[in-house]
Scaffold this active site. Structure first.
Site, PDB file in Angstrom:
ATOM      1  N   ASP A  99       0.861  -1.180   0.000  1.00  0.00           N
ATOM      2  CA  ASP A  99       0.000   0.000   0.000  1.00  0.00           C
ATOM      3  C   ASP A  99       0.903   1.238   0.000  1.00  0.00           C
ATOM      4  OD1 ASP A  99      -2.130   1.758   0.230  1.00  0.00           O
ATOM      5  OD2 ASP A  99      -3.007   0.759   1.950  1.00  0.00           O
ATOM      6  N   LYS A 127      -1.249  -2.466  -4.646  1.00  0.00           N
ATOM      7  CA  LYS A 127      -2.289  -1.490  -4.973  1.00  0.00           C
ATOM      8  C   LYS A 127      -1.776  -0.531  -6.035  1.00  0.00           C
ATOM      9  CE  LYS A 127      -5.196  -1.439  -0.924  1.00  0.00           C
ATOM     10  NZ  LYS A 127      -5.780  -0.568   0.099  1.00  0.00           N
ATOM     11  N   ASP A 156      -6.479  -7.839   6.915  1.00  0.00           N
ATOM     12  CA  ASP A 156      -7.497  -7.767   7.962  1.00  0.00           C
ATOM     13  C   ASP A 156      -8.003  -6.357   8.192  1.00  0.00           C
ATOM     14  OD1 ASP A 156      -6.075  -7.031  11.072  1.00  0.00           O
ATOM     15  OD2 ASP A 156      -4.965  -6.974   9.205  1.00  0.00           O
TER      16      ASP A 156
END
Length: 172
Positions: A99, A127, A156
């Site tokens: 990310d 991403k 999560d």
């Protein structure tokens, strides 16, 4: 609040063998490869991937975190473990998602500073369209997806949804 499936378990299973082939080809020689699994998120990805790689890829867990219970990186990395000895070794660093790049960039730099011969990274999801710490990019990725908060296959939301066998988008 629901979860929309983006990539099913069958799609994940089909994408793993070609990724394993690319990774194996990138590591030259017969020397063992120190494979560092970033916990907790990379555990399912690492388990599935390492089954497809030869025995010279030895797994070593390393617990670090930057998210805590939030949906955004805290901006700092917490080290819960010490990395294994990497001096003179090739390293494969496994994580669930790339990310911001904070975790992988920080850990990669630390491993190189500790004398690793090389550090390559593989992630389940990279991403797209995100500004990353130092422009960090994964060497290998299983999938590339757009924005949104991903869960499942190790990813999560405050410790939940990590066990889901698919990659999903957590909807508000």
């Amino acid at each position: 609040m629901g979860i929309r499936v983006l990539i099913g378990a069958d799609e994940i299973a089909a994408a793993l063998p070609p990724l394993a082939c690319r990774i194996e080809a990138a590591f030259t020689g017969e020397a063992p490869v120190c494979t560092i699994v970033l916990l907790e998120g990379a555990r399912p990805f690492a388990r599935d991937l390492l089954r497809l790689l030869p025995g010279r890829f030895t797994a070593h867990p390393l617990k670090v975190s930057s998210y805590g219970n939030g949906r955004q990186s805290s901006g700092s990395l917490q080290w819960h473990d010490r990395p294994p000895e990497v001096k003179g070794r090739q390293v494969l660093l496994l994580d669930d998602v790339l990310d911001s790049g904070l975790t992988l960039s920080t850990v990669s730099s630390a491993l190189l500073a500790a004398g690793a011969e090389s550090v390559r990274s593989a992630v389940a999801v990279e991403k797209k369209g995100i500004a990353r710490t130092g422009g960090f990019r994964a060497d290998f990725h299983l999938f590339r997806l757009g924005g949104g908060f991903l869960v499942g296959y190790g990813m999560d939301c405050a410790g939940r949804c990590r066990e889901l066998p698919f990659i999903g988008l957590k909807e508000k």
